[in-house]
Design a protein around this motif. Sequence first.
Motif, PDB file in Angstrom:
ATOM      1  N   PHE A 196      15.866  31.206 -20.383  1.00 21.01           N
ATOM      2  CA  PHE A 196      15.749  31.400 -18.950  1.00 21.01           C
ATOM      3  C   PHE A 196      16.285  32.743 -18.497  1.00 21.01           C
ATOM      4  N   THR A 197      15.466  33.410 -17.669  1.00 21.59           N
ATOM      5  CA  THR A 197      15.959  34.633 -17.038  1.00 21.59           C
ATOM      6  C   THR A 197      16.157  34.347 -15.568  1.00 21.59           C
ATOM      7  N   LYS A 198      16.997  35.172 -14.938  1.00 15.87           N
ATOM      8  CA  LYS A 198      17.319  34.911 -13.549  1.00 15.87           C
ATOM      9  C   LYS A 198      16.174  35.334 -12.644  1.00 15.87           C
ATOM     10  N   GLN A 199      15.919  34.501 -11.664  1.00 10.25           N
ATOM     11  CA  GLN A 199      14.873  34.858 -10.704  1.00 10.25           C
ATOM     12  C   GLN A 199      15.291  34.339  -9.340  1.00 10.25           C
ATOM     13  N   GLY A 200      15.141  35.153  -8.331  1.00 14.46           N
ATOM     14  CA  GLY A 200      15.472  34.677  -7.002  1.00 14.46           C
ATOM     15  C   GLY A 200      16.644  35.438  -6.424  1.00 14.46           C
ATOM     16  N   PRO A 201      17.081  35.047  -5.219  1.00 13.04           N
ATOM     17  CA  PRO A 201      18.147  35.788  -4.544  1.00 13.04           C
ATOM     18  C   PRO A 201      19.455  35.741  -5.330  1.00 13.04           C
ATOM     19  N   ALA A 202      20.163  36.875  -5.302  1.00 12.90           N
ATOM     20  CA  ALA A 202      21.375  37.000  -6.094  1.00 12.90           C
ATOM     21  C   ALA A 202      22.389  35.939  -5.715  1.00 12.90           C
ATOM     22  N   GLY A 203      23.079  35.426  -6.713  1.00  7.57           N
ATOM     23  CA  GLY A 203      24.097  34.418  -6.470  1.00  7.57           C
ATOM     24  C   GLY A 203      23.537  33.007  -6.521  1.00  7.57           C
ATOM     25  N   LYS A 204      22.222  32.865  -6.305  1.00  6.54           N
ATOM     26  CA  LYS A 204      21.642  31.515  -6.325  1.00  6.54           C
ATOM     27  C   LYS A 204      20.347  31.525  -7.133  1.00  6.54           C
ATOM     28  N   GLU A 205      20.403  32.187  -8.291  1.00 10.25           N
ATOM     29  CA  GLU A 205      19.149  32.328  -9.021  1.00 10.25           C
ATOM     30  C   GLU A 205      18.715  31.033  -9.671  1.00 10.25           C
TER      31      GLU A 205
ATOM     32  N   SER B  93      13.392  30.482  -4.138  1.00 10.85           N
ATOM     33  CA  SER B  93      14.007  29.986  -2.906  1.00 10.85           C
ATOM     34  C   SER B  93      15.511  29.913  -2.978  1.00 10.85           C
ATOM     35  N   GLY B  94      16.104  30.356  -4.079  1.00 11.48           N
ATOM     36  CA  GLY B  94      17.552  30.318  -4.145  1.00 11.48           C
ATOM     37  C   GLY B  94      18.110  28.947  -4.448  1.00 11.48           C
ATOM     38  N   ASN B  95      17.485  28.245  -5.383  1.00 11.84           N
ATOM     39  CA  ASN B  95      17.994  26.932  -5.787  1.00 11.84           C
ATOM     40  C   ASN B  95      18.493  27.028  -7.224  1.00 11.84           C
ATOM     41  N   PRO B  96      19.814  27.035  -7.421  1.00 17.46           N
ATOM     42  CA  PRO B  96      20.339  27.259  -8.777  1.00 17.46           C
ATOM     43  C   PRO B  96      20.212  26.045  -9.689  1.00 17.46           C
ATOM     44  N   TYR B  97      19.547  24.978  -9.223  1.00 21.01           N
ATOM     45  CA  TYR B  97      19.436  23.797 -10.064  1.00 21.01           C
ATOM     46  C   TYR B  97      18.050  23.685 -10.699  1.00 21.01           C
ATOM     47  N   ILE B  98      17.249  24.744 -10.531  1.00 22.26           N
ATOM     48  CA  ILE B  98      15.886  24.733 -11.062  1.00 22.26           C
ATOM     49  C   ILE B  98      15.806  25.588 -12.326  1.00 22.26           C
ATOM     50  N   PHE B  99      15.219  25.006 -13.379  1.00 25.35           N
ATOM     51  CA  PHE B  99      15.008  25.745 -14.609  1.00 25.35           C
ATOM     52  C   PHE B  99      13.568  25.509 -15.025  1.00 25.35           C
TER      53      PHE B  99
END
Lengths: 343, 385, 290
Positions: free
Chosen positions: B353-362, B135-141
Amino acid sequence: MSRYLGWLLVAFMAVFPLWLNDFYLLHILITTGIFIIAAMSLNLLLGYTGQLSLGHVAFFGIGAYTSALVSLGFQVHLLPDFTIGLDPKPVWFAILTAVLIAGLTGYAIGKLSFRVRGAYFVIVSISFAEVVRLVAVNWVELTQGPMALNNIPALRLSLGFFELSFLRKPAFYLLVLGTIVVCYVLIARLVNSRAGRAMIALRENESLATSIGIDVTRYLVLATVVSAAIAGMAGALYAHYIRIVDPDIFLFIYTVTMVIMVVTGGKGTLAGPVVGGALFGFVPEILRGMEIQPEIQWIIYGVLMVLVVYFLPRGIVPAIEDYFSRRKRSPPEESAAAAEPQK
Amino acid sequence: MTKLPGLLATAAILAGTAVAGANAQETIKIGVTQPLTGAFAASGNYVAQGAKIAEDEINKAGGVLGKKIQLLIEDNKSNPTEAVSTVEKLITKDKVPVLIGAWSSTLTLAVMPKLEEYKVPMVVETSSSGKITTSGNPYIFRISPTSAMEAKAFQPLVKKMGLKKASFLYTNNDFGIGSANEYSNMLKANGVAIGSMETMDPKATDFSAQLAKIKASGSDSLFVTTAVEQLTLILKQAKEQQVNVRIISCGGSNSPDQLIEQAGDAANGSFHTTFFPPWFPEVTKNPDVSKRYMDEWKKRGHNVGGLTEGYRGFDGVYVAVAGIKAAGKAEPEAIRAALWGVDVKGVYGDIHFTKQGPAGKESGQNVPVVYLVAIENGKVVKTPF
Amino acid sequence: MDELSQHLLNAIILGGTYALLGIGLTLIFGIMRVVNFTHGELYAFGAYCMYALIMLLHVNFFLALVLAVALGMLLGAAIEMLLLNRLRGADIDTTMLVMIGAWIVMQNTEQYVWSGVALSINSPFPNDPLVLGPLSVSWNRVYVFVVATALIGATYYLVNRTRLGKAMRATFQDRDTAALMGIRIDRIHTATFALGSGLAAAAGALLGPVFVVAPTMGDLAASKAFAIVILGGLGNITGATLGGFILAFVEEIGAGYISSGYRDAMGFLLIILILLMRPTGLFAQRERIG
């Protein structure tokens, strides 16, 4: 004298907490305030008309869900290939719709339920709330069921290029405070009007009231509509503050909370629900600070409620008023106190 | 009368030192929001217990950045609104720089807007819905796997187990619905027919209606996604109603030991996905960490059935602490940035952690290992595949 | 057809326990005019007693049931004597509020003592069901049905053939005259509340091992009990018995063929419909509803 005291208190509450700028305190005040509004609405039914409606949380929840759905937009299939939908609307519109829908529901419920009285009415009201809850849980297409309606937009008012956003706590706090004042005044006017006196008459003795020509059902329904509308307002505010609504909002325990607030504060008084609401809004926080487990908190509430019913059967506010009027003890004061039946 | 000022002064000084002393013992607070009561209470309590084991281990080893850590565990009552409330309190009142939670996907999704509003990162230890990291929330790990990963890992077993027609019984929340969707899509893509898809309320205890329909559908397998309390009842009632299907539980919150204990022989012949097999810890990526966690768990006398969930809290705390250490300070923004670079040897495996989700807000997503175990004759065994 | 028969069988089995719940409440509601919010908590209490007796104290399964019912009756009597006695003349609202307070205290005490985690009770019955052709039912549930029927029968006997029962019925019909005839109303009230509570505890003790034991299990049970009481008519034991079975049927058929999610709503919808159309219940006696 007490009127000025009231306005002084409002002014104090408007300034002091904001000056402190403690967001957590504001959060507590806001949630307590919302519950006070709901308690005031319940007081109209419980205190002034004497009907123990234990399904009140249904109006609160309907207000919350309506406002949330209108501001988020929705689409449901009434038949396999027939959908009705709504685009997201501005939040102020959603809130007004919520109040309207809640009021209408109150009208329908009032007309239907007041065929029965007493214990039967209590059971109907509880059942109604439970059915609404189960619909909220199961009609997932509309309400998202247990997954909750998330990301509800915050209230924003724009007039031209002047925009007021109620996302931040201080603004929302003032909104809630304002609503409390407005509702308080509204209820006071209603109660002191002819309609209000009719309601009190039917609380005191329904058959007698009917015999002198008071249309009982009409006034009960009026009380229910106003009560439901105000509860719906509280629910809508709740939805746009917490910004998430799930079916547990309809749980019986919330009705119980409101009932406790009204009863301990003093049912049938204007200040009662405010006092009761403040008490039961702050007590959990104080207890939380003392690291007491939530179950013990609830046990304390339960005991408190039982004690208040036994020892202060009319509630805290009337008990205080009695105390003060007894201290005055002069005949003119006593007759003045006796001449105010609705206090 | 002249004694009074002296007494007051002494009292003031004592009070002052007490306050100062308390401040000197400052700890780094980590917020934990879990369902300790309500429909998911069993699992939530296990996760909290696992987290506390990690807390004590870390503090015994000196803490982090020279201070001890302190877990502030709040009960979100298995309810999304309450979850938001706990996060609000932890962030605004207790000022925690990092959170762990919130167990169920629905609860985690509910608190995500708050994380973004207050800009505090959260380590997601159990939730499985794909939406959380896309969902584009960069605070989730997230350290737990998604339902999609789980279904993908199951794929090779479809032929080996000879599945022809499968039905689904799942809770009607994000956890159940997400899992059922992912698995049914995977099965369809592998030529398996779908029987009936039945839902249940997370608080329900009677499934006779759903089971009757599943029995009538002629499926050979039933995929169940729920927590352990309902799973126990489902196993028992399926046996009572003679629903003879192969039951496979998904989601990893199934506590096979607890199932054996409470469902008895109704549990035999069932299969369960898990992300940590405490019955054969030697196959895990970091067997020494696994053994350490298991030994401490048993030492504390916790229910053995909870081993399959407690590690989520255990790993969650270690990851949060690794983030704090790498950040060099207990500040939310620094921790958030630092979590991207952590590499923790946990019970889940090697966590990063790898990036997942919309670019800029993974969001950050870990890729753990998935295991399938079976219950035979009252014991948990490796599947013969 | 098989599915339908299975549903019917399930309904019969479930109906027995529902009837127990309903009879208990109709006695209290009918005779004492108390909206007993603690009824659900007695149900939960019965289940927790079973858990404590069987799992912690290792008492025999069948003996534990007897003890649980006895404890339930004692608790009921205690509630009546401590709380309700003083409120004898009070209006119905006050009593209701006190009962709500008691309900809160009881439920949270349970939660505090046992924590919120659902508990399982082991039963001595085999897990393999009793198979009758295409139908199957677990032994546990058969046992529940048998005991429930026995208890219903015993209650009938008590109310219709004993002196105590006669006194209860007299108090129900006309309290003041009964008092004038020398019936100790106090004692009748205590006995009635104890009996009703004992039946609720019995229902909980029977169903506890079938499902799970959790602090909130009483809430749903209580609401179903109210539905049954309304169905059957206040104070009407036959009505409550039949009402229990009717509710069970409606639930099973509704859950099986309409929607399993709305299963628990059936009871409430039934209440609302009946109260709006035939407030005195399906098996009417002369009743004032206002």
